[in-house]
Scaffold this active site. Structure first.
Site, PDB file in Angstrom:
ATOM      1  N   LYS A  67       0.844  -1.206   0.000  1.00 16.79           N
ATOM      2  CA  LYS A  67       0.000   0.000   0.000  1.00 16.79           C
ATOM      3  C   LYS A  67       0.875   1.251   0.000  1.00 16.79           C
ATOM      4  O   LYS A  67       0.638   2.181  -0.771  1.00 16.79           O
ATOM      5  CB  LYS A  67      -0.899  -0.001   1.238  1.00 16.79           C
ATOM      6  CG  LYS A  67      -1.599   1.321   1.491  1.00 16.79           C
ATOM      7  CD  LYS A  67      -2.420   1.305   2.754  1.00 16.79           C
ATOM      8  CE  LYS A  67      -1.678   1.681   4.011  1.00 16.79           C
ATOM      9  NZ  LYS A  67      -1.453   3.128   4.207  1.00 16.79           N
ATOM     10  N   ASN A  68       1.872   1.267   0.875  1.00 14.68           N
ATOM     11  CA  ASN A  68       2.668   2.486   1.036  1.00 14.68           C
ATOM     12  C   ASN A  68       3.588   2.777  -0.145  1.00 14.68           C
ATOM     13  O   ASN A  68       4.173   3.854  -0.226  1.00 14.68           O
ATOM     14  CB  ASN A  68       3.490   2.421   2.335  1.00 14.68           C
ATOM     15  CG  ASN A  68       2.620   2.654   3.559  1.00 14.68           C
ATOM     16  OD1 ASN A  68       1.423   2.927   3.436  1.00 14.68           O
ATOM     17  ND2 ASN A  68       3.215   2.536   4.737  1.00 14.68           N
ATOM     18  N   CYS A  75      -4.890   8.012   9.944  1.00 11.36           N
ATOM     19  CA  CYS A  75      -4.953   7.306  11.223  1.00 11.36           C
ATOM     20  C   CYS A  75      -4.739   8.272  12.382  1.00 11.36           C
ATOM     21  O   CYS A  75      -3.915   9.177  12.302  1.00 11.36           O
ATOM     22  CB  CYS A  75      -3.864   6.244  11.287  1.00 11.36           C
ATOM     23  SG  CYS A  75      -4.267   4.710  10.461  1.00 11.36           S
ATOM     24  N   ARG A  98       0.831  14.404  13.512  1.00 13.88           N
ATOM     25  CA  ARG A  98       1.244  14.226  12.115  1.00 13.88           C
ATOM     26  C   ARG A  98       1.153  15.501  11.278  1.00 13.88           C
ATOM     27  O   ARG A  98       0.355  15.593  10.341  1.00 13.88           O
ATOM     28  CB  ARG A  98       0.446  13.110  11.452  1.00 13.88           C
ATOM     29  CG  ARG A  98       0.605  11.805  12.176  1.00 13.88           C
ATOM     30  CD  ARG A  98      -0.090  10.677  11.475  1.00 13.88           C
ATOM     31  NE  ARG A  98       0.714  10.083  10.421  1.00 13.88           N
ATOM     32  CZ  ARG A  98       0.343   9.024   9.729  1.00 13.88           C
ATOM     33  NH1 ARG A  98      -0.798   8.463   9.959  1.00 13.88           N
ATOM     34  NH2 ARG A  98       1.116   8.533   8.803  1.00 13.88           N
ATOM     35  N   ASP A 129       5.179   0.738  11.830  1.00 18.29           N
ATOM     36  CA  ASP A 129       3.969   0.069  11.332  1.00 18.29           C
ATOM     37  C   ASP A 129       3.871  -1.396  11.768  1.00 18.29           C
ATOM     38  O   ASP A 129       2.875  -2.056  11.468  1.00 18.29           O
ATOM     39  CB  ASP A 129       3.905   0.153   9.799  1.00 18.29           C
ATOM     40  CG  ASP A 129       3.501   1.536   9.330  1.00 18.29           C
ATOM     41  OD1 ASP A 129       3.114   2.372  10.167  1.00 18.29           O
ATOM     42  OD2 ASP A 129       3.588   1.799   8.106  1.00 18.29           O
ATOM     43  N   ILE A 144       8.598   7.159  16.593  1.00 16.90           N
ATOM     44  CA  ILE A 144       8.185   7.879  15.375  1.00 16.90           C
ATOM     45  C   ILE A 144       6.911   8.702  15.611  1.00 16.90           C
ATOM     46  O   ILE A 144       6.844   9.873  15.259  1.00 16.90           O
ATOM     47  CB  ILE A 144       7.948   6.905  14.188  1.00 16.90           C
ATOM     48  CG1 ILE A 144       9.131   5.945  14.018  1.00 16.90           C
ATOM     49  CG2 ILE A 144       7.653   7.672  12.901  1.00 16.90           C
ATOM     50  CD1 ILE A 144      10.396   6.527  13.469  1.00 16.90           C
ATOM     51  N   ARG A 153      -8.365  -0.839   4.972  1.00 18.05           N
ATOM     52  CA  ARG A 153      -7.528   0.208   4.375  1.00 18.05           C
ATOM     53  C   ARG A 153      -6.178  -0.357   3.945  1.00 18.05           C
ATOM     54  O   ARG A 153      -5.568   0.172   3.007  1.00 18.05           O
ATOM     55  CB  ARG A 153      -7.290   1.337   5.383  1.00 18.05           C
ATOM     56  CG  ARG A 153      -8.513   2.164   5.683  1.00 18.05           C
ATOM     57  CD  ARG A 153      -8.137   3.346   6.533  1.00 18.05           C
ATOM     58  NE  ARG A 153      -6.947   3.987   6.028  1.00 18.05           N
ATOM     59  CZ  ARG A 153      -6.061   4.645   6.770  1.00 18.05           C
ATOM     60  NH1 ARG A 153      -6.243   4.775   8.051  1.00 18.05           N
ATOM     61  NH2 ARG A 153      -5.007   5.195   6.214  1.00 18.05           N
TER      62      ARG A 153
HETATM   63  C1  UD1 Z   1       4.502   6.930   6.206  1.00 16.40           C
HETATM   64  C2  UD1 Z   1       3.649   5.684   6.097  1.00 16.40           C
HETATM   65  C3  UD1 Z   1       3.179   5.227   7.461  1.00 16.40           C
HETATM   66  C4  UD1 Z   1       4.374   5.061   8.398  1.00 16.40           C
HETATM   67  C5  UD1 Z   1       5.243   6.296   8.399  1.00 16.40           C
HETATM   68  C6  UD1 Z   1       6.524   6.115   9.181  1.00 16.40           C
HETATM   69  C7  UD1 Z   1       2.586   5.884   3.932  1.00 16.40           C
HETATM   70  C8  UD1 Z   1       1.346   6.068   3.157  1.00 16.40           C
HETATM   71  N1  UD1 Z   1       2.494   5.982   5.250  1.00 16.40           N
HETATM   72  O1  UD1 Z   1       3.678   7.938   6.770  1.00 16.40           O
HETATM   73  O2  UD1 Z   1       2.485   3.986   7.307  1.00 16.40           O
HETATM   74  O3  UD1 Z   1       3.911   4.804   9.696  1.00 16.40           O
HETATM   75  O4  UD1 Z   1       5.615   6.663   7.054  1.00 16.40           O
HETATM   76  O5  UD1 Z   1       7.249   5.060   8.682  1.00 16.40           O
HETATM   77  O6  UD1 Z   1       3.633   5.636   3.369  1.00 16.40           O
HETATM   78  N2  UD1 Z   1       6.415  14.735  10.454  1.00 16.40           N
HETATM   79  C9  UD1 Z   1       6.387  16.074  10.779  1.00 16.40           C
HETATM   80  N3  UD1 Z   1       6.183  16.982   9.764  1.00 16.40           N
HETATM   81  C10 UD1 Z   1       6.023  16.608   8.473  1.00 16.40           C
HETATM   82  C11 UD1 Z   1       6.063  15.244   8.145  1.00 16.40           C
HETATM   83  C12 UD1 Z   1       6.268  14.332   9.163  1.00 16.40           C
HETATM   84  O7  UD1 Z   1       6.523  16.436  11.943  1.00 16.40           O
HETATM   85  O8  UD1 Z   1       5.841  17.483   7.613  1.00 16.40           O
HETATM   86  C13 UD1 Z   1       6.643  13.743  11.520  1.00 16.40           C
HETATM   87  C14 UD1 Z   1       5.446  12.822  11.733  1.00 16.40           C
HETATM   88  O9  UD1 Z   1       4.495  13.401  12.598  1.00 16.40           O
HETATM   89  C15 UD1 Z   1       6.117  11.613  12.340  1.00 16.40           C
HETATM   90  C16 UD1 Z   1       7.448  11.558  11.618  1.00 16.40           C
HETATM   91  O10 UD1 Z   1       7.670  12.871  11.111  1.00 16.40           O
HETATM   92  O11 UD1 Z   1       6.340  11.830  13.710  1.00 16.40           O
HETATM   93  C17 UD1 Z   1       7.525  10.576  10.482  1.00 16.40           C
HETATM   94  O12 UD1 Z   1       6.395  10.740   9.647  1.00 16.40           O
HETATM   95  P1  UD1 Z   1       6.440  10.383   8.097  1.00 16.40           P
HETATM   96  O13 UD1 Z   1       7.626   9.521   7.830  1.00 16.40           O
HETATM   97  O14 UD1 Z   1       6.289  11.619   7.316  1.00 16.40           O
HETATM   98  O15 UD1 Z   1       5.122   9.517   7.959  1.00 16.40           O
HETATM   99  P2  UD1 Z   1       4.153   9.463   6.712  1.00 16.40           P
HETATM  100  O16 UD1 Z   1       4.914   9.698   5.463  1.00 16.40           O
HETATM  101  O17 UD1 Z   1       2.953  10.274   6.986  1.00 16.40           O
END
Ligand code: UD1
Length: 429
Positions: free
Chosen positions: A22-23, A126, A131, A316, A338, A408
């Site tokens: 999915k990701n 989620c 986030r 995850d 994370i 999902r």
């Molecule tokens: C992706 C995955 C999710 C996984 C996560 C971490 C998909 C669709 N989802 O989510 O399943 O759990 O990676 O491996 O691929 N953050 C900020 N600001 C930002 C962006 C991120 O503070 O602009 C923080 C987030 O709150 C979190 C951390 O950075 O604490 C990592 O998040 P991120 O790697 O961006 O997660 P996603 O890409 O949303």
């Protein structure tokens, strides 16, 4: 609302085919916005999140077909899907669509790169922490985008196009890396990304973009170089296998005992997980076909983990691992680094008889002799499958409510598990 009923106690034996990730599928689908040619994706999983993203892309004018036919005519899974964004009909992604899934916010990058503007609602997804999207926006600003946030919408403008830049992510972010890859490949000049995410899904996206004509080097390492190009063309790319799904079923086998081949699972995507699971007593054999996992009779050895960006232990799989540790012979510690609020499964696992205490970001799990079936509630995608894992080992009947969370991200979960001997069924309505 559908529920899943499990009668615990059966071992798992047989073969579980691992679906496309999915990701990985989501960012690849979003990359179709970057070109007016057709992007063909093989091994696309049939999941609620994929369908939702299809609706979001459709709103922007992306036409799609499945295996050459319209999607509703085709019941097949892990399909080949063709996406064509011949014309972008709107650069606005409304709240009603984006609030359902966080990754849909990522459309902001290809829209601004191709059209010079985008107006995208702040995301949902989620409930596992705040986030924010600040790093994504800082990255786009570094490439020359003007950002304004008003009434819950991000207005992004780059009327003269994007220009390459050097950018360091303040924290490793998968979505931030995806969006910067998509934006920078159409920027004028060179971009260097530091502290980039190294996840296999990032590599899959970079390979897709390169197949479309981008010039990206270093994906899979913390430093990525992107040389901007004038335009991108169509391509055909395969979605990689789902390491989270594979890890989840490996943990299910570690929990119930048995012997299962995880067909098409990639050991190189799961190194830290396999190392950890072998410490818990799971036998692991890697082969051409995938990964074979087995546990026969031995106790589950308590093992500590801390979640980390790839190649560390993935967040995850944290909930699923906690499910496993509830039956370990002793005490284990699970630290989440994370997301700040990813422990909603703790109270649901407790309904099944688990002993877990939480201090800050660390859960202490005291393994118990037995879990007892109960009614539990899925709270987010990965948490819900940890309840399934626990239910498979619990005595008697477990009902997992709100399984739309599972839909999902897990393709044909009940079928895959029941084919290996689990007593599990979906109850509709
Ligand atoms: C992706 C995955 C999710 C996984 C996560 C971490 C998909 C669709 N989802 O989510 O399943 O759990 O990676 O491996 O691929 N953050 C900020 N600001 C930002 C962006 C991120 O503070 O602009 C923080 C987030 O709150 C979190 C951390 O950075 O604490 C990592 O998040 P991120 O790697 O961006 O997660 P996603 O890409 O949303």
């Amino acid at each position: 609302m559908d529920r899943i009923k499990i009668i615990g106690g059966n071992r798992l034996n047989g073969v579980i085919p691992i679906s496309g990730a999915k990701n990985a599928a989501l960012p690849l689908m979003i990359a179709s916005l970057l070109t007016d040619d057709t992007l063909t994706l093989d091994n696309v999983p049939h999941l609620a999140d994929v369908e939702q993203l299809i609706r979001i892309l459709g709103n922007h004018g992306v036409d799609y077909s499945v295996n050459g036919r319209r999607q509703h005519q085709d019941g097949a899974y892990s399909r080949t899907v063709h996406f064509t964004a011949r014309q972008i009909v709107t650069t606005r992604a409304p709240y009603e669509l984006v609030s359902k899934m966080r990754a849909s916010f990522w459309v902001i990058a290809p829209l601004v790169a191709r059209m010079g503007e985008a107006c995208v609602s702040l995301p949902g997804g989620c409930a596992i922490g705040t986030r924010p999207v600040d790093f994504i926006l800082q990255g786009l600003e570094a490439l020359g985008t003007e950002i304004n946030i008003e009434n819950g919408y991000v207005h992004a403008k780059a009327p003269k196009g994007l220009r390459g830049a050097e950018f360091t992510f303040p924290k490793v972010t998968v979505g931030g890396t995806h969006t910067m890859l998509m934006a920078a490949c159409l920027a004028r000049g060179d971009t260097v990304l530091h502290n980039a995410a190294c996840e296999p899904e990032v590599v899959n996206l970079a390979e897709c973009l390169n197949a479309m004509g981008a010039k990206i080097k270093g994906a899979g390492t913390p430093t990525i170089y992107i040389e901007g190009v004038e335009g991108l063309s169509g391509a055909r790319v395969k979605v990689i296998s789902d390491r989270i799904e594979a890890g989840t079923y490996a943990m299910a086998v570690a929990m119930t005992g048995g012997d299962v081949l995880l067909k098409d699972a990639r050991p190189d995507y799961l190194r830290s997980v396999l190392d950890t699971l072998s410490k818990t007593g799971l036998e692991i054999k890697e082969s051409e076909e995938g990964i074979r996992v087995a546990r026969n009779g031995l106790d589950i050895v308590p093992t500590d983990i801390e979640t980390q960006p790839f190649p560390g232990f993935p967040t995850d799989l944290q909930a699923q691992f906690m499910g496993l540790m509830t039956r370990a012979k002793g005490v284990s510690h699970i630290t989440e680094t994370i997301f700040e609020n990813r422990f909603m499964h703790v109270q649901e696992l407790a309904r099944l008889g688990a002993h877990i205490s939480l201090v800050g970001q660390t859960a202490t799990v005291e393994g118990v002799e037995r879990l007892l079936g109960a009614q539990v509630m899925a709270t987010d995608l990965r948490a819900s499958v940890s309840l399934v894992i626990a239910g498979l080992a619990a005595e008697g009947e477990t009902t997992v409510n709100r399984v739309y969370h599972l839909d999902r991200g897990f393709e044909r979960l009940e079928e895959k598990l029941s084919n290996c001997g689990a007593q599990i069924e979906r109850i509709s309505g």
